[in-house]
Design a protein around this motif. Sequence first.
Motif, PDB file in Angstrom:
ATOM      1  N   GLY A 127       0.783  -1.224   0.000  1.00 46.31           N
ATOM      2  CA  GLY A 127       0.000   0.000   0.000  1.00 46.31           C
ATOM      3  C   GLY A 127       0.816   1.276   0.000  1.00 46.31           C
ATOM      4  N   ASP A 128       2.110   1.190  -0.261  1.00 47.29           N
ATOM      5  CA  ASP A 128       2.959   2.374  -0.221  1.00 47.29           C
ATOM      6  C   ASP A 128       2.544   3.359  -1.321  1.00 47.29           C
ATOM      7  N   VAL A 129       2.069   4.519  -0.913  1.00 47.16           N
ATOM      8  CA  VAL A 129       1.515   5.495  -1.861  1.00 47.16           C
ATOM      9  C   VAL A 129       2.575   6.024  -2.817  1.00 47.16           C
ATOM     10  N   LYS A 179      -3.126   3.080 -14.796  1.00 48.12           N
ATOM     11  CA  LYS A 179      -4.367   3.544 -14.171  1.00 48.12           C
ATOM     12  C   LYS A 179      -4.659   2.774 -12.884  1.00 48.12           C
ATOM     13  N   GLN A 180      -4.359   1.477 -12.879  1.00 48.44           N
ATOM     14  CA  GLN A 180      -4.593   0.672 -11.677  1.00 48.44           C
ATOM     15  C   GLN A 180      -3.729   1.155 -10.518  1.00 48.44           C
ATOM     16  N   TYR A 181      -2.436   1.390 -10.787  1.00 44.58           N
ATOM     17  CA  TYR A 181      -1.546   1.892  -9.734  1.00 44.58           C
ATOM     18  C   TYR A 181      -2.004   3.264  -9.245  1.00 44.58           C
ATOM     19  N   LEU A 182      -2.306   4.151 -10.180  1.00 43.53           N
ATOM     20  CA  LEU A 182      -2.656   5.526  -9.827  1.00 43.53           C
ATOM     21  C   LEU A 182      -4.015   5.618  -9.155  1.00 43.53           C
ATOM     22  N   THR A 183      -4.936   4.748  -9.539  1.00 43.78           N
ATOM     23  CA  THR A 183      -6.247   4.724  -8.873  1.00 43.78           C
ATOM     24  C   THR A 183      -6.092   4.322  -7.419  1.00 43.78           C
ATOM     25  N   GLN A 184      -5.244   3.316  -7.177  1.00 39.43           N
ATOM     26  CA  GLN A 184      -5.012   2.887  -5.790  1.00 39.43           C
ATOM     27  C   GLN A 184      -4.331   3.993  -4.993  1.00 39.43           C
ATOM     28  N   ALA A 185      -3.367   4.677  -5.624  1.00 42.79           N
ATOM     29  CA  ALA A 185      -2.694   5.785  -4.943  1.00 42.79           C
ATOM     30  C   ALA A 185      -3.676   6.909  -4.639  1.00 42.79           C
ATOM     31  N   CYS A 186      -4.596   7.157  -5.563  1.00 41.99           N
ATOM     32  CA  CYS A 186      -5.588   8.216  -5.377  1.00 41.99           C
ATOM     33  C   CYS A 186      -6.555   7.886  -4.254  1.00 41.99           C
ATOM     34  N   ARG A 187      -6.874   6.605  -4.103  1.00 41.97           N
ATOM     35  CA  ARG A 187      -7.739   6.206  -2.982  1.00 41.97           C
ATOM     36  C   ARG A 187      -7.062   6.491  -1.651  1.00 41.97           C
ATOM     37  N   GLU A 188      -5.735   6.298  -1.613  1.00 39.84           N
ATOM     38  CA  GLU A 188      -4.991   6.530  -0.376  1.00 39.84           C
ATOM     39  C   GLU A 188      -4.795   8.019  -0.111  1.00 39.84           C
ATOM     40  N   GLN A 189      -4.566   8.782  -1.192  1.00 40.68           N
ATOM     41  CA  GLN A 189      -4.341  10.225  -1.057  1.00 40.68           C
ATOM     42  C   GLN A 189      -5.174  10.972  -2.100  1.00 40.68           C
ATOM     43  N   PRO A 190      -6.476  11.094  -1.860  1.00 43.80           N
ATOM     44  CA  PRO A 190      -7.389  11.692  -2.854  1.00 43.80           C
ATOM     45  C   PRO A 190      -7.120  13.160  -3.146  1.00 43.80           C
ATOM     46  N   ASN A 191      -6.424  13.844  -2.266  1.00 47.24           N
ATOM     47  CA  ASN A 191      -6.186  15.277  -2.470  1.00 47.24           C
ATOM     48  C   ASN A 191      -4.825  15.585  -3.075  1.00 47.24           C
ATOM     49  N   VAL A 245      -0.952  12.990  -8.144  1.00 45.49           N
ATOM     50  CA  VAL A 245      -1.584  11.695  -8.396  1.00 45.49           C
ATOM     51  C   VAL A 245      -2.786  11.881  -9.318  1.00 45.49           C
ATOM     52  N   ARG A 246      -3.623  12.874  -9.016  1.00 44.99           N
ATOM     53  CA  ARG A 246      -4.813  13.123  -9.836  1.00 44.99           C
ATOM     54  C   ARG A 246      -4.429  13.503 -11.266  1.00 44.99           C
ATOM     55  N   LYS A 247      -3.370  14.301 -11.405  1.00 42.28           N
ATOM     56  CA  LYS A 247      -2.944  14.741 -12.736  1.00 42.28           C
ATOM     57  C   LYS A 247      -2.536  13.552 -13.609  1.00 42.28           C
ATOM     58  N   HIS A 248      -1.750  12.655 -13.051  1.00 41.45           N
ATOM     59  CA  HIS A 248      -1.274  11.520 -13.853  1.00 41.45           C
ATOM     60  C   HIS A 248      -2.371  10.473 -14.046  1.00 41.45           C
ATOM     61  N   LEU A 249      -3.277  10.374 -13.082  1.00 39.58           N
ATOM     62  CA  LEU A 249      -4.423   9.486 -13.275  1.00 39.58           C
ATOM     63  C   LEU A 249      -5.267   9.997 -14.442  1.00 39.58           C
ATOM     64  N   GLN A 250      -5.449  11.309 -14.510  1.00 37.78           N
ATOM     65  CA  GLN A 250      -6.203  11.907 -15.630  1.00 37.78           C
ATOM     66  C   GLN A 250      -5.482  11.648 -16.948  1.00 37.78           C
ATOM     67  N   ARG A 251      -4.164  11.740 -16.946  1.00 39.34           N
ATOM     68  CA  ARG A 251      -3.393  11.457 -18.166  1.00 39.34           C
ATOM     69  C   ARG A 251      -3.619  10.016 -18.618  1.00 39.34           C
ATOM     70  N   ALA A 252      -3.608   9.087 -17.661  1.00 43.06           N
ATOM     71  CA  ALA A 252      -3.819   7.675 -17.998  1.00 43.06           C
ATOM     72  C   ALA A 252      -5.211   7.469 -18.585  1.00 43.06           C
ATOM     73  N   GLU A 253      -6.206   8.094 -17.976  1.00 40.40           N
ATOM     74  CA  GLU A 253      -7.584   7.952 -18.458  1.00 40.40           C
ATOM     75  C   GLU A 253      -7.745   8.566 -19.839  1.00 40.40           C
ATOM     76  N   GLU A 254      -7.112   9.710 -20.074  1.00 39.86           N
ATOM     77  CA  GLU A 254      -7.192  10.353 -21.387  1.00 39.86           C
ATOM     78  C   GLU A 254      -6.517   9.497 -22.453  1.00 39.86           C
ATOM     79  N   LYS A 255      -5.379   8.889 -22.101  1.00 39.25           N
ATOM     80  CA  LYS A 255      -4.688   8.019 -23.063  1.00 39.25           C
ATOM     81  C   LYS A 255      -5.549   6.798 -23.385  1.00 39.25           C
ATOM     82  N   LEU A 256      -6.171   6.221 -22.360  1.00 43.47           N
ATOM     83  CA  LEU A 256      -7.049   5.073 -22.594  1.00 43.47           C
ATOM     84  C   LEU A 256      -8.231   5.466 -23.476  1.00 43.47           C
ATOM     85  N   ASN A 257      -8.775   6.664 -23.255  1.00 38.41           N
ATOM     86  CA  ASN A 257      -9.906   7.128 -24.064  1.00 38.41           C
ATOM     87  C   ASN A 257      -9.494   7.336 -25.517  1.00 38.41           C
ATOM     88  N   ARG A 258      -8.298   7.899 -25.719  1.00 39.19           N
ATOM     89  CA  ARG A 258      -7.800   8.080 -27.092  1.00 39.19           C
ATOM     90  C   ARG A 258      -7.611   6.740 -27.780  1.00 39.19           C
TER      91      ARG A 258
END
Length: 225
Positions: A139-141, A161-173, A177-190
Amino acid sequence: MEAAGGEESPEVRGAAAAAEPSFSGSRATSAKPVWASLEEATQMKTEGNAFYREKNIRSAIGRYHRALLVLRGLDSEVLASVKGFGPEIPALTTEQEALLRNTQVDCYNNLAACLLQRQSVDYARVREYSLRVLQWRPGDVKALYRAGVATLELGDAETAKQYLTQACREQPNDANVRKHLQRAEEKLNRELQKEKAMYREMFSSSLKSSSGEGINQTNRAGEGV
């Protein structure tokens, strides 16, 4: 972030070698008491932290590498693979084992942080060191975040996205983490949109081909006497 590349530096190669079994490491460490070796490794880590704060990344990497080399000679997981070679060392106490593992985790985490500060980032190494941390501390963030960033840069947005989603759950603010999670989601959408477009083109080509065959068959039927 810059793409990985360039020749791997000697200190980074040394850090990678610290994770591999070595007979010489076992013999060298067994010459001194266990606590003395643990204290030496802890001191190396502390010096590495000081160099990191001073932005002296090369020296910081060198200290973390040396700490891992010392700890390798005490690690029961490493020694089990080379049992029978070199002198035996006493089994570590629970307290010693905990200190060893915590120091290893800190060094690998800090090595990953150091590599991300370099002008040419070796994302494969960042991911490797972060996954070593997660092996011992799932669980190391920080490790989840760095594994996510490195995996994303290496082209695997789904796993990132899996790693970053777990990190975001641990540190939502955490903004990074949120920026790179968004990048992963945008890449998946593309990638999804690109895949849909490819299938639409294939389907359209198939319809045109079928339509053409139908017209040819009609023309041939009208040629009869």
